[in-house]
Motif scaffolding. Structure first.
Motif, short mmCIF file in Angstrom:
data_model
loop_
_atom_site.label_atom_id
_atom_site.label_comp_id
_atom_site.label_asym_id
_atom_site.label_seq_id
_atom_site.Cartn_x
_atom_site.Cartn_y
_atom_site.Cartn_z
N MET A 1 0.83 -1.20 0.00
CA MET A 1 0.00 0.00 0.00
C MET A 1 0.88 1.26 0.00
O MET A 1 1.90 1.29 0.65
CB MET A 1 -0.86 -0.01 1.25
CG MET A 1 -2.16 0.72 1.05
SD MET A 1 -3.19 0.64 2.51
CE MET A 1 -3.44 -1.10 2.66
N THR A 2 0.48 2.27 -0.74
CA THR A 2 1.31 3.47 -0.88
C THR A 2 0.58 4.67 -0.34
O THR A 2 -0.58 4.89 -0.66
CB THR A 2 1.57 3.74 -2.38
OG1 THR A 2 1.69 2.50 -3.04
CG2 THR A 2 2.81 4.57 -2.58
N SER A 3 1.24 5.46 0.46
CA SER A 3 0.66 6.70 0.95
C SER A 3 1.14 7.83 0.05
O SER A 3 2.32 7.92 -0.23
CB SER A 3 1.10 6.94 2.38
OG SER A 3 0.57 8.14 2.83
N TYR A 27 -4.60 6.98 -0.18
CA TYR A 27 -4.01 5.65 -0.25
C TYR A 27 -4.31 4.98 -1.59
O TYR A 27 -5.41 5.15 -2.14
CB TYR A 27 -4.58 4.75 0.85
CG TYR A 27 -3.74 4.75 2.11
CD1 TYR A 27 -2.84 3.74 2.37
CD2 TYR A 27 -3.84 5.80 3.00
CE1 TYR A 27 -2.07 3.76 3.52
CE2 TYR A 27 -3.08 5.84 4.15
CZ TYR A 27 -2.19 4.81 4.40
OH TYR A 27 -1.43 4.83 5.53
N THR A 28 -3.34 4.21 -2.06
CA THR A 28 -3.60 3.36 -3.22
C THR A 28 -3.11 1.95 -2.88
O THR A 28 -2.21 1.78 -2.04
CB THR A 28 -2.84 3.83 -4.47
OG1 THR A 28 -1.44 3.79 -4.20
CG2 THR A 28 -3.25 5.21 -4.89
N ASP A 29 -3.73 0.97 -3.49
CA ASP A 29 -3.26 -0.42 -3.37
C ASP A 29 -3.35 -1.03 -4.76
O ASP A 29 -4.45 -1.23 -5.30
CB ASP A 29 -4.14 -1.18 -2.37
CG ASP A 29 -3.73 -2.64 -2.30
OD1 ASP A 29 -2.59 -2.91 -1.91
OD2 ASP A 29 -4.56 -3.51 -2.66
N ARG A 35 -8.31 3.03 -4.50
CA ARG A 35 -7.90 4.44 -4.45
C ARG A 35 -8.83 5.08 -3.44
O ARG A 35 -10.07 5.11 -3.66
CB ARG A 35 -8.05 5.13 -5.80
CG ARG A 35 -6.96 4.70 -6.80
CD ARG A 35 -7.06 5.45 -8.10
NE ARG A 35 -8.35 5.23 -8.71
CZ ARG A 35 -8.96 6.09 -9.53
NH1 ARG A 35 -8.41 7.23 -9.83
NH2 ARG A 35 -10.14 5.81 -10.05
N PHE A 111 -5.45 0.28 5.74
CA PHE A 111 -5.32 1.74 5.70
C PHE A 111 -5.88 2.34 7.00
O PHE A 111 -5.22 3.14 7.68
CB PHE A 111 -6.10 2.20 4.46
CG PHE A 111 -6.25 3.67 4.21
CD1 PHE A 111 -5.52 4.63 4.89
CD2 PHE A 111 -7.14 4.10 3.23
CE1 PHE A 111 -5.69 5.98 4.62
CE2 PHE A 111 -7.31 5.45 2.95
CZ PHE A 111 -6.58 6.38 3.66
N ASN A 114 -3.69 1.54 9.99
CA ASN A 114 -2.47 2.37 10.05
C ASN A 114 -2.69 3.65 10.84
O ASN A 114 -1.74 4.25 11.34
CB ASN A 114 -2.04 2.80 8.63
CG ASN A 114 -1.36 1.67 7.90
OD1 ASN A 114 -1.05 0.64 8.49
ND2 ASN A 114 -1.14 1.86 6.60
#
Ligand code: NAD
Length: 357
Positions: A1-3, A27-29, A35, A111, A114
């Protein structure tokens, strides 16, 4: 996952919908195609609680605007409903009919996890209790998952009860009527909340006019409540006592307000006013507006009765019934101060939040 940093994605701080939000996270995964954006507006009263909306937004800016507006409304809604939670909201960009998967909600759950409890998610338009159950496999910061798992389940019936209480307060204040028998109500959007609201109104003897973009929803209201179907945009100009917007937001605007014949607007939809000035436009036309986040707070109040030892439905319903008094208080103050009800509904929670900070 990318912030992803907010300012790389779209206008946040310069958006007209930005209002001192504490945190906005993107966030994207890649695996699931998730998204999503979470906006935490205000945590003065407690962790930010608010639903997750899944919607095929036309572009990113629409999603940002929606999450900013919705999360701010949650702060105000939770404060006015006397809950010890702050305001937040999340959006998933996607079509709920096409893009849902367990993997997507698992990613979304990670997400939320986190954030360490600063945001608590529940369902909203485009998501449901099953989706919340998938999220729950990744985080405990979720409410309104399946009743079979000890949660409160679908909040919509309690939301509808609160809207009914607020609508009754408005009818009493504006029309001097306590008995709803024969009252005419135009309901736009016969989904989870709209249908249950129609049920309360029908049982109270009201006459219903309904519209929905889904023919099946209209057919059900006709069959169950003897409602009269109204085509799309014609719902605004019905000669009725009450207009109840229960679809999506921004339905009260400079195009629709002049068409209204109703003397009361009271419905479930979030963000009914397209812009703040629309509250004044309604007041100028002597239409009493029951502010959306005041009268649709039943669902979130319901969530606060999810306890470790189970869900206390009777207490949730009793808490929700207070919407009647809170709505009357707003109307009384608006009349005394000669101001739109929407302005008073914005002032009162800010006064409460100011007193706590
Ligand atoms: P839903 O998706 O079940 O129902 C919305 C309905 O509106 C659908 O039947 C849809 O077909 C219809 N619709 C959409 N656009 C329309 C249009 N232009 N004209 C007529 N019908 C249209 O959603 P819901 O859970 O019933 O929520 C309704 C509104 O209430 C939303 O704005 C939501 O944010 C708000 N709300 C819901 C809850 C809750 O507990 N579910 C709580 C607070 C606020």
């Amino acid at each position: 996952m990318t912030s992803v940093a907010a300012n790389e994605t779209g206008a946040v701080f310069t958006s007209p919908a930005f209002d001192r939000h504490e945190e906005v996270i993107f966030y994207t995964d890649a695996k699931s195609g998730l998204r999503a954006i979470i906006a935490i507006h205000d945590t003065t009263l407690g962790p930010a609680l608010g639903g997750c909306r899944m919607w095929p937004y036309g572009n990113e800016q629409e999603a940002i605007t929606d999450v900013l507006r919705l999360s701010r409304a949650m702060s105000f809604k939770n404060a006015l409903a006397q809950l010890s939670t702050g305001g937040g909201k999340s959006v998933i960009i996607g079509d709920p009919e096409r893009d849902k998967s367990e993997t997507l909600f698992h990613a979304f759950g990670r997400f939320v996890e986190n954030l360490g409890g600063r945001y608590i998610v529940a369902e909203d338009v485009g998501t449901n209790v099953d989706d919340m159950s998938h999220i729950r496999s990744q985080t405990s910061h979720v409410m309104g998952f399946s009743a079979r798992q000890g949660s409160s389940g679908d909040p919509s019936p309690v939301t509808a009860y609160g809207v009914f209480c607020g609508l009754k307060a408005a009818v009493e204040f504006r029309l001097g009527r306590v008995d709803l028998a024969g009252l005419s109500v135009a309901v736009q959007g016969i989904g989870h909340v709209g249908y249950q609201l129609c049920k309360y109104l029908h049982e109270a003897g009201a006459k219903l006019m309904v519209s929905d973009i889904h023919g099946a929803a209209v057919a059900r209201a006709k069959a169950d409540f003897g409602a009269r179907a109204v085509a799309g945009e014609d719902i605004y100009s019905q000669d009725v006592d009450v207009f109840a917007p229960c679809a999506l937001g921004a339905e009260l605007n400079r195009r629709t307000i002049p068409q209204l014949k109703a003397q009361v607007v009271a419905g479930a939809a979030n963000n009914q006013l397209e812009c703040a000035e629309d509250g004044a436009k309604l007041a100028e036309r002597n239409i009493l507006y029951a502010p959306d986040y005041v009268i649709n707070a039943g669902g979130v109040s319901n969530l606060s009765y999810e306890r470790e030892n189970g869900y206390a439905r009777d207490q949730a319903m009793a808490h929700t019934a207070r919407i009647y008094e809170i709505t009357l208080e707003i109307f009384g103050r608006a009349k005394r101060e000669g101001r739109p009800t929407s302005d008073i509904a914005d002032d009162m929670p800010q006064e409460l939040l100011g007193a706590h900070s």
